[in-house]
Design a protein around this motif. Structure first.
Motif, PDB file in Angstrom:
ATOM      1  N   PHE A   1       0.814  -1.220   0.000  1.00 54.12           N
ATOM      2  CA  PHE A   1       0.000   0.000   0.000  1.00 54.12           C
ATOM      3  C   PHE A   1       0.849   1.273   0.000  1.00 54.12           C
ATOM      4  O   PHE A   1       0.631   2.179  -0.811  1.00 54.12           O
ATOM      5  CB  PHE A   1      -0.970   0.005   1.184  1.00 54.12           C
ATOM      6  N   ILE A   2       1.833   1.363   0.911  1.00 53.01           N
ATOM      7  CA  ILE A   2       2.652   2.581   0.970  1.00 53.01           C
ATOM      8  C   ILE A   2       3.419   2.805  -0.331  1.00 53.01           C
ATOM      9  O   ILE A   2       3.403   3.920  -0.870  1.00 53.01           O
ATOM     10  CB  ILE A   2       3.599   2.524   2.179  1.00 53.01           C
ATOM     11  N   PRO A   3       4.089   1.776  -0.909  1.00 53.41           N
ATOM     12  CA  PRO A   3       4.739   2.002  -2.203  1.00 53.41           C
ATOM     13  C   PRO A   3       3.752   2.424  -3.299  1.00 53.41           C
ATOM     14  O   PRO A   3       4.105   3.216  -4.176  1.00 53.41           O
ATOM     15  CB  PRO A   3       5.368   0.634  -2.525  1.00 53.41           C
ATOM     16  N   THR A   4       2.530   1.896  -3.239  1.00 54.33           N
ATOM     17  CA  THR A   4       1.524   2.285  -4.238  1.00 54.33           C
ATOM     18  C   THR A   4       1.166   3.753  -4.098  1.00 54.33           C
ATOM     19  O   THR A   4       1.052   4.486  -5.105  1.00 54.33           O
ATOM     20  CB  THR A   4       0.257   1.426  -4.085  1.00 54.33           C
ATOM     21  N   VAL A   5       0.981   4.208  -2.861  1.00 55.24           N
ATOM     22  CA  VAL A   5       0.659   5.621  -2.632  1.00 55.24           C
ATOM     23  C   VAL A   5       1.810   6.504  -3.094  1.00 55.24           C
ATOM     24  O   VAL A   5       1.598   7.534  -3.751  1.00 55.24           O
ATOM     25  CB  VAL A   5       0.351   5.869  -1.139  1.00 55.24           C
ATOM     26  N   GLU A   6       3.047   6.123  -2.767  1.00 49.68           N
ATOM     27  CA  GLU A   6       4.199   6.933  -3.177  1.00 49.68           C
ATOM     28  C   GLU A   6       4.314   7.009  -4.697  1.00 49.68           C
ATOM     29  O   GLU A   6       4.637   8.071  -5.250  1.00 49.68           O
ATOM     30  CB  GLU A   6       5.471   6.341  -2.578  1.00 49.68           C
ATOM     31  N   LEU A   7       4.045   5.894  -5.380  1.00 48.68           N
ATOM     32  CA  LEU A   7       4.064   5.898  -6.840  1.00 48.68           C
ATOM     33  C   LEU A   7       2.950   6.784  -7.384  1.00 48.68           C
ATOM     34  O   LEU A   7       3.161   7.573  -8.321  1.00 48.68           O
ATOM     35  CB  LEU A   7       3.915   4.469  -7.357  1.00 48.68           C
ATOM     36  N   ALA A   8       1.764   6.687  -6.789  1.00 46.65           N
ATOM     37  CA  ALA A   8       0.632   7.491  -7.247  1.00 46.65           C
ATOM     38  C   ALA A   8       0.878   8.984  -7.027  1.00 46.65           C
ATOM     39  O   ALA A   8       0.460   9.816  -7.847  1.00 46.65           O
ATOM     40  CB  ALA A   8      -0.647   7.058  -6.530  1.00 46.65           C
ATOM     41  N   ILE A   9       1.564   9.343  -5.938  1.00 49.47           N
ATOM     42  CA  ILE A   9       1.888  10.748  -5.698  1.00 49.47           C
ATOM     43  C   ILE A   9       2.809  11.279  -6.799  1.00 49.47           C
ATOM     44  O   ILE A   9       2.626  12.393  -7.308  1.00 49.47           O
ATOM     45  CB  ILE A   9       2.529  10.921  -4.305  1.00 49.47           C
ATOM     46  N   ALA A  10       3.801  10.483  -7.184  1.00 50.07           N
ATOM     47  CA  ALA A  10       4.695  10.899  -8.267  1.00 50.07           C
ATOM     48  C   ALA A  10       3.922  11.075  -9.568  1.00 50.07           C
ATOM     49  O   ALA A  10       4.119  12.056 -10.307  1.00 50.07           O
ATOM     50  CB  ALA A  10       5.820   9.882  -8.437  1.00 50.07           C
ATOM     51  N   LEU A  11       3.013  10.153  -9.859  1.00 48.73           N
ATOM     52  CA  LEU A  11       2.194  10.272 -11.077  1.00 48.73           C
ATOM     53  C   LEU A  11       1.276  11.483 -11.009  1.00 48.73           C
ATOM     54  O   LEU A  11       0.993  12.123 -12.028  1.00 48.73           O
ATOM     55  CB  LEU A  11       1.370   8.995 -11.265  1.00 48.73           C
ATOM     56  N   SER A  12       0.820  11.829  -9.787  1.00 48.76           N
ATOM     57  CA  SER A  12      -0.072  12.975  -9.646  1.00 48.76           C
ATOM     58  C   SER A  12       0.631  14.276 -10.013  1.00 48.76           C
ATOM     59  O   SER A  12      -0.008  15.224 -10.499  1.00 48.76           O
ATOM     60  CB  SER A  12      -0.619  13.054  -8.220  1.00 48.76           C
ATOM     61  N   ILE A  13       1.939  14.346  -9.788  1.00 49.45           N
ATOM     62  CA  ILE A  13       2.690  15.542 -10.165  1.00 49.45           C
ATOM     63  C   ILE A  13       2.729  15.693 -11.681  1.00 49.45           C
ATOM     64  O   ILE A  13       2.564  16.798 -12.215  1.00 49.45           O
ATOM     65  CB  ILE A  13       4.112  15.472  -9.582  1.00 49.45           C
ATOM     66  N   ILE A  14       2.927  14.589 -12.381  1.00 47.53           N
ATOM     67  CA  ILE A  14       2.928  14.626 -13.846  1.00 47.53           C
ATOM     68  C   ILE A  14       1.564  15.069 -14.354  1.00 47.53           C
ATOM     69  O   ILE A  14       1.461  15.896 -15.277  1.00 47.53           O
ATOM     70  CB  ILE A  14       3.311  13.247 -14.416  1.00 47.53           C
ATOM     71  N   TYR A  15       0.505  14.559 -13.748  1.00 45.24           N
ATOM     72  CA  TYR A  15      -0.845  14.954 -14.148  1.00 45.24           C
ATOM     73  C   TYR A  15      -1.078  16.436 -13.869  1.00 45.24           C
ATOM     74  O   TYR A  15      -1.646  17.165 -14.696  1.00 45.24           O
ATOM     75  CB  TYR A  15      -1.876  14.113 -13.407  1.00 45.24           C
TER      76      TYR A  15
ATOM     77  N   GLU B   1      11.893   5.078  -9.905  1.00 43.82           N
ATOM     78  CA  GLU B   1      12.444   4.573  -8.638  1.00 43.82           C
ATOM     79  C   GLU B   1      11.386   3.835  -7.829  1.00 43.82           C
ATOM     80  O   GLU B   1      11.646   2.769  -7.269  1.00 43.82           O
ATOM     81  CB  GLU B   1      12.999   5.741  -7.817  1.00 43.82           C
ATOM     82  N   ARG B   2      10.183   4.401  -7.763  1.00 45.70           N
ATOM     83  CA  ARG B   2       9.143   3.824  -6.917  1.00 45.70           C
ATOM     84  C   ARG B   2       8.477   2.615  -7.553  1.00 45.70           C
ATOM     85  O   ARG B   2       7.898   1.786  -6.848  1.00 45.70           O
ATOM     86  CB  ARG B   2       8.112   4.908  -6.572  1.00 45.70           C
ATOM     87  N   ALA B   3       8.580   2.513  -8.874  1.00 40.67           N
ATOM     88  CA  ALA B   3       8.008   1.343  -9.551  1.00 40.67           C
ATOM     89  C   ALA B   3       8.857   0.102  -9.345  1.00 40.67           C
ATOM     90  O   ALA B   3       8.383  -1.021  -9.563  1.00 40.67           O
ATOM     91  CB  ALA B   3       7.858   1.620 -11.049  1.00 40.67           C
ATOM     92  N   GLU B   4      10.112   0.280  -8.892  1.00 40.28           N
ATOM     93  CA  GLU B   4      10.986  -0.877  -8.689  1.00 40.28           C
ATOM     94  C   GLU B   4      10.410  -1.857  -7.671  1.00 40.28           C
ATOM     95  O   GLU B   4      10.654  -3.043  -7.741  1.00 40.28           O
ATOM     96  CB  GLU B   4      12.361  -0.401  -8.210  1.00 40.28           C
ATOM     97  N   PHE B   5       9.639  -1.344  -6.704  1.00 43.39           N
ATOM     98  CA  PHE B   5       9.028  -2.215  -5.697  1.00 43.39           C
ATOM     99  C   PHE B   5       8.161  -3.271  -6.351  1.00 43.39           C
ATOM    100  O   PHE B   5       8.111  -4.424  -5.911  1.00 43.39           O
ATOM    101  CB  PHE B   5       8.201  -1.375  -4.717  1.00 43.39           C
ATOM    102  N   PHE B   6       7.463  -2.896  -7.424  1.00 41.16           N
ATOM    103  CA  PHE B   6       6.555  -3.816  -8.079  1.00 41.16           C
ATOM    104  C   PHE B   6       7.262  -4.670  -9.135  1.00 41.16           C
ATOM    105  O   PHE B   6       6.755  -5.735  -9.502  1.00 41.16           O
ATOM    106  CB  PHE B   6       5.407  -3.019  -8.755  1.00 41.16           C
ATOM    107  N   LEU B   7       8.424  -4.210  -9.593  1.00 39.82           N
ATOM    108  CA  LEU B   7       9.101  -4.912 -10.670  1.00 39.82           C
ATOM    109  C   LEU B   7      10.145  -5.905 -10.182  1.00 39.82           C
ATOM    110  O   LEU B   7      10.452  -6.878 -10.877  1.00 39.82           O
ATOM    111  CB  LEU B   7       9.789  -3.893 -11.597  1.00 39.82           C
ATOM    112  N   TRP B   8      10.740  -5.666  -8.960  1.00 37.88           N
ATOM    113  CA  TRP B   8      11.870  -6.507  -8.557  1.00 37.88           C
ATOM    114  C   TRP B   8      11.522  -7.981  -8.439  1.00 37.88           C
ATOM    115  O   TRP B   8      12.390  -8.831  -8.706  1.00 37.88           O
ATOM    116  CB  TRP B   8      12.531  -5.970  -7.296  1.00 37.88           C
ATOM    117  N   PRO B   9      10.314  -8.408  -8.033  1.00 38.02           N
ATOM    118  CA  PRO B   9      10.058  -9.849  -7.978  1.00 38.02           C
ATOM    119  C   PRO B   9      10.130 -10.528  -9.349  1.00 38.02           C
ATOM    120  O   PRO B   9      10.304 -11.734  -9.449  1.00 38.02           O
ATOM    121  CB  PRO B   9       8.629  -9.942  -7.424  1.00 38.02           C
ATOM    122  N   LEU B  10      10.014  -9.703 -10.451  1.00 40.92           N
ATOM    123  CA  LEU B  10      10.014 -10.259 -11.781  1.00 40.92           C
ATOM    124  C   LEU B  10      11.417 -10.387 -12.354  1.00 40.92           C
ATOM    125  O   LEU B  10      11.621 -11.002 -13.393  1.00 40.92           O
ATOM    126  CB  LEU B  10       9.165  -9.372 -12.718  1.00 40.92           C
ATOM    127  N   VAL B  11      12.388  -9.708 -11.672  1.00 37.06           N
ATOM    128  CA  VAL B  11      13.744  -9.705 -12.194  1.00 37.06           C
ATOM    129  C   VAL B  11      14.477 -10.992 -11.863  1.00 37.06           C
ATOM    130  O   VAL B  11      14.370 -11.494 -10.760  1.00 37.06           O
ATOM    131  CB  VAL B  11      14.525  -8.498 -11.612  1.00 37.06           C
TER     132      VAL B  11
END
Length: 423
Positions: free
Chosen positions: A293-307, A413-423
């Motif tokens: 949840f926390i990594p998702t919120v942090e990622l969403a905050i970064a995306l909100s700046i772009i929006y 940087e924040r998307a790495e949390f979701f990608l590292w299990p796939l590496v």
């Protein structure tokens, strides 16, 4: 015009610097919270302190020896693992002389009355694996955590960064009204400047909660004043938004995208409403508790700046545009509110004394910090709009583009949390 452009360039450059990587240090710091319960009695003061062990020993690492390893800090030993120097708790030394570790804590903490440092008695010390430590939110929990038992409950190897230390110090001074707390230690840890210090002062029926950031080299004055205690959370709210580059960039994009004062108020009010709601909900635990949840919120905050940057360049049309913007910024404010609540919940438990006073003061401080950004930037926006159209459009586009680039770095940087299990 040169001054105005220089302001925007400096603002963005400072923001990028805030996002720079952390310095290296001897120890990993897996938790950066220090809690102090101070109980008054006719005899003096009892201080119940909880802090991560790296704060006590990191600066005591010796020089490098013939084996290429530095001399271990007291109550630790070193090992090289995969080419990395690691620090472990020396449990044999701890069980032989636990008071020595408490003495290190005593030497670093300064309690002064009328400018004179007081010398405490060491009552007890207990160590706990991080994540398994007993509650420490109230005075009764602190006393229970330091009740007589084994100084450390496990036998297996454990990193110093995963050890929490509880210490009970007694200052026999007679009745005390006002005093100050500070530290002399400088552990040299990554994240130490963001250390969350919580001081709860118990004097009769009154409980005052104080908040300080960093290593507390500047004394925190404890006077028993409710206003003084609440003001520390108010100041922390201001500091949190002004020193949070993601929050600053979002507010900046909101401001430069406003068509007029009415539009600006719609954006700021929506953002305020949204983050106030989730700050409270998140703090009281009305949010998902999964590790995602926390990594998702942090990622969403970064995306909100772009929006928000895109909204600044292509603002909505007049008419129902303000209503639409209000709804959008309210929704984005919900995300940022969770970001505020995670930090606050780290140091202030639901059952802590005066929790509502502290929570309200922190939220008001966040609002004041946001208003300070608006008051600084909005006059410059109005000045630029009086210039030829291409100057304002170009300036707005450059600021929005720079904000987007910084946010894109955070997204990766924040998307790495979701990608590292796939590496």
């Amino acid at each position: 015009m040169v001054v105005v452009r220089l302001f925007f360039a400096t603002f963005l450059f400072a923001t990028i610097l805030l996002c720079a990587g952390r310095a290296e240090a001897h120890f990993n710091l897996n938790q950066n919270v220090r809690i102090h319960h101070v109980s008054h009695s006719e005899d003096g003061l009892d201080v119940y302190l909880r802090l991560p062990m790296p704060y006590l020993v990191a600066e005591l690492v010796g020089t490098e020896g013939p084996d290429g390893l530095p001399k271990p800090a007291p109550y630790t030993y070193n090992q090289i693992e995969d080419g990395v120097l690691m620090h472990y708790l020396d449990q044999a030394a701890l069980h032989k002389d636990p008071t020595g570790l408490a003495r290190i804590a005593e030497n670093g903490l300064v309690l002064s009355i009328d400018g004179h440092r007081q010398t405490p008695e060491i009552v007890s010390i207990r160590l706990h694996p991080l994540g398994q430590e007993p509650g420490f939110a109230t005075l009764n929990e602190a006393r229970s955590a330091l009740a007589p038992r084994d100084v450390f409950p496990i036998n297996e190897e454990i990193y110093v960064g995963e050890v929490m230390v509880d210490v009970h110090l007694r200052f026999v001074t007679g009745e005390v009204g006002a005093y100050s707390l500070s530290y002399t230690s400088y552990p040299g840890l990554p994240g130490q400047d963001d250390t969350a210090n919580l001081i709860l002062d118990y004097n009769g029926q009154d409980v005052r909660t104080y908040r300080a950031r960093g290593l507390m080299h500047t004394p925190v004055e404890i006077s028993g004043s409710a206003t003084a205690a609440v003001s520390t959370f108010f100041a922390e709210g201001i500091r949190h938004i002004l020193e949070g580059p993601d929050h600053v960039l979002f507010v900046l994009c909101m401001i430069i995208g406003a068509l007029n004062l009415h539009s600006l108020l719609a954006r700021v009010t929506g953002f305020t409403l949204g983050h106030t709601v989730t700050l409270i909900l998140g703090f009281f635990g009305f949010a998902p508790s999964g590790a995602w949840f926390i990594p998702t919120v942090e990622l969403a905050i970064a995306l909100s700046i772009i929006y928000a940057a895109a909204m600044a360049v292509w603002p909505p049309e007049k008419g129902h545009g303000d209503l639409k913007t209000f709804a959008i910024t309210s929704g984005i404010g919900l995300l940022h509110g969770f970001g505020f609540s995670f930090m606050l919940h780290q140091i202030l438990r639901i059952d802590a004394p005066n929790v509502w006073h502290s929570l309200l003061a922190f939220n008001v401080g966040v609002e004041v910090g946001q208003i300070m950004i608006v008051l600084l930037v909005w006059p410059l926006v109005l000045l630029l709009r009086k210039q030829p159209g291409r100057i304002w459009v170009g300036s707005r586009t450059v600021v929005a583009a720079c904000a987007s680039l910084v946010a894109m770095v955070w997204v990766v940087e924040r998307a790495e949390f979701f990608l590292w299990p796939l590496v």
